[in-house]
Scaffold this active site. Structure first.
Site, PDB file in Angstrom:
ATOM      1  N   LYS A   1       0.826  -1.212   0.000  1.00  0.00           N
ATOM      2  CA  LYS A   1       0.000   0.000   0.000  1.00  0.00           C
ATOM      3  C   LYS A   1       0.864   1.266   0.000  1.00  0.00           C
ATOM      4  CE  LYS A   1      -3.969  -2.271   2.238  1.00  0.00           C
ATOM      5  NZ  LYS A   1      -4.953  -2.210   3.373  1.00  0.00           N
TER       6      LYS A   1
ATOM      7  N   TYR B   1     -12.300  -2.363  -3.904  1.00  0.00           N
ATOM      8  CA  TYR B   1     -12.866  -2.492  -2.558  1.00  0.00           C
ATOM      9  C   TYR B   1     -14.396  -2.382  -2.566  1.00  0.00           C
ATOM     10  CZ  TYR B   1      -8.344  -2.448  -0.105  1.00  0.00           C
ATOM     11  OH  TYR B   1      -7.095  -2.764   0.393  1.00  0.00           O
TER      12      TYR B   1
ATOM     13  N   PHE C   1     -15.626   3.199   6.698  1.00  0.00           N
ATOM     14  CA  PHE C   1     -14.237   3.557   6.359  1.00  0.00           C
ATOM     15  C   PHE C   1     -13.964   3.574   4.861  1.00  0.00           C
ATOM     16  CE2 PHE C   1     -14.264  -1.057   7.382  1.00  0.00           C
ATOM     17  CZ  PHE C   1     -13.748  -1.582   6.208  1.00  0.00           C
TER      18      PHE C   1
ATOM     19  N   ARG D   1      -1.634 -14.156   4.395  1.00  0.00           N
ATOM     20  CA  ARG D   1      -2.382 -13.498   5.487  1.00  0.00           C
ATOM     21  C   ARG D   1      -1.618 -13.642   6.812  1.00  0.00           C
ATOM     22  NH1 ARG D   1      -6.948 -10.346   4.242  1.00  0.00           N
ATOM     23  NH2 ARG D   1      -7.894 -10.951   6.221  1.00  0.00           N
TER      24      ARG D   1
ATOM     25  N   THR E   1      -5.314  -7.097  10.702  1.00  0.00           N
ATOM     26  CA  THR E   1      -5.667  -5.849  10.010  1.00  0.00           C
ATOM     27  C   THR E   1      -5.185  -4.632  10.807  1.00  0.00           C
ATOM     28  OG1 THR E   1      -7.649  -6.947   9.184  1.00  0.00           O
ATOM     29  CG2 THR E   1      -7.586  -4.554   9.005  1.00  0.00           C
TER      30      THR E   1
ATOM     31  N   ARG F   1       2.687  -6.223   9.123  1.00  0.00           N
ATOM     32  CA  ARG F   1       1.966  -5.086   9.693  1.00  0.00           C
ATOM     33  C   ARG F   1       2.550  -4.662  11.043  1.00  0.00           C
ATOM     34  NH1 ARG F   1      -3.920  -7.119   7.500  1.00  0.00           N
ATOM     35  NH2 ARG F   1      -4.060  -5.717   5.705  1.00  0.00           N
TER      36      ARG F   1
ATOM     37  N   ASN G   1      -2.123   0.302   6.736  1.00  0.00           N
ATOM     38  CA  ASN G   1      -1.569  -0.929   7.305  1.00  0.00           C
ATOM     39  C   ASN G   1      -0.678  -1.727   6.343  1.00  0.00           C
ATOM     40  OD1 ASN G   1      -3.597  -1.858   5.691  1.00  0.00           O
ATOM     41  ND2 ASN G   1      -4.792  -2.815   7.319  1.00  0.00           N
TER      42      ASN G   1
ATOM     43  N   HIS H   1      -2.106  -5.392   1.534  1.00  0.00           N
ATOM     44  CA  HIS H   1      -3.372  -6.093   1.313  1.00  0.00           C
ATOM     45  C   HIS H   1      -3.048  -7.513   0.869  1.00  0.00           C
ATOM     46  CE1 HIS H   1      -7.205  -7.395  -0.371  1.00  0.00           C
ATOM     47  NE2 HIS H   1      -6.495  -7.846  -1.393  1.00  0.00           N
TER      48      HIS H   1
ATOM     49  N   GLU I   1      -9.372 -11.062  -7.608  1.00  0.00           N
ATOM     50  CA  GLU I   1      -8.447  -9.932  -7.456  1.00  0.00           C
ATOM     51  C   GLU I   1      -7.256 -10.031  -8.415  1.00  0.00           C
ATOM     52  OE1 GLU I   1      -7.495  -9.764  -3.285  1.00  0.00           O
ATOM     53  OE2 GLU I   1      -9.540  -9.163  -2.744  1.00  0.00           O
TER      54      GLU I   1
END
Ligand code: RTP
Ligand code: MG
Length: 143
Positions: A11, A51, A59, A87, A93, A104, A114, A117, A128
Site C-alpha cells: 500500500k 474495494y 471507512f 495473510r 488488520t 503489519r 496498514n 493487502h 483480485e
C-alpha cells in the site's frame, strides 16, 4: 495442499517508507514466488472497484482516499497454501494487534494505513488477480 495464487498489494504508506524490497523478501523467504508484479498509482475508479465489497462500510471513503494517495505495488504470489500463508505473514488488520514479526507489526502503525493487502480466500484471490493482471502478464517459474 495444492499450489495457489494470491494477490498482494504493498500500500502507499509502505511504498512511501521505501520498504518494497523488505516486504517482497518476506514473501520469498516464506516460499512464495512473485509470478507477476507492477507499480501503479490507482485511480479512484480502480481503487473503488477493488474495494467494492466495502462500499457501505464507514471507512470506505477514507480507504479509497488512502489507496489513491500514492503508488502501490501489486503482485501475484504463488506457492503452497499461498492465500493463508500471505495473510499469516501480513498479520492482523490492525497493526496494534498484529503478531510480532509480521509485516503489519513491523511496517505499519494504524488500521487505516496498514502496509499491505492480501486476498482473504481462494475465491477473492481469483477475482483480485484477474482485476489487475491479464493471464499473459503472469510468469510461472520454469526453473
Ligand atoms: P485488506 O483487505 O487490505 O487485506 O485488509 P483486511 O482483509 O485485513 O481488512 P478488511 O476488513 O478487508 O478491510 C480492508 C481495509 O480497510 C481498512 N479498514 N479500516 N477503520 C477501520 O475500522 C477499518 N477497517 C478496515 C484497512 O486498511 C483494511 O486493510
Ligand atoms: Mg480484506
Amino acid at each position: 495442499m495444492a499450489v495457489e495464487r494470491t494477490l498482494s498489494i504493498i500500500k502507499p504508506d509502505a511504498v512511501a517508507k521505501s520498504v518494497i524490497g523488505k516486504i517482497l523478501a518476506r514473501f520469498e523467504q516464506a516460499g512464495l514466488n512473485v509470478v507477476a508484479t507492477k507499480m501503479l498509482h490507482l485511480s479512484e475508479e480502480l481503487a473503488g472497484g477493488f474495494y467494492a465489497e466495502h462500499k457501505e462500510r464507514p471507512f470506505y471513503n477514507d480507504l479509497v482516499a488512502f489507496m489513491t494517495s500514492g503508488p502501490v505495488v501489486v503482485s501475484v504470489l504463488e506457492g503452497e497454501n499461498a492465500v493463508a500463508l500471505n495473510r499469516e505473514l501480513m498479520g492482523a488488520t490492525n497493526p496494534k494487534e498484529a503478531a510480532e514479526g509480521t509485516i503489519r507489526a513491523d511496517f505499519a502503525e494504524t488500521i487505516d494505513e496498514n502496509a499491505v493487502h492480501g486476498s482473504d480466500s481462494a475465491a477473492s484471490a481469483e477475482r483480485e488477480v484477474a482485476y489487475f493482471f491479464e493471464d499473459s502478464e503472469i510468469c510461472p517459474r520454469t526453473r
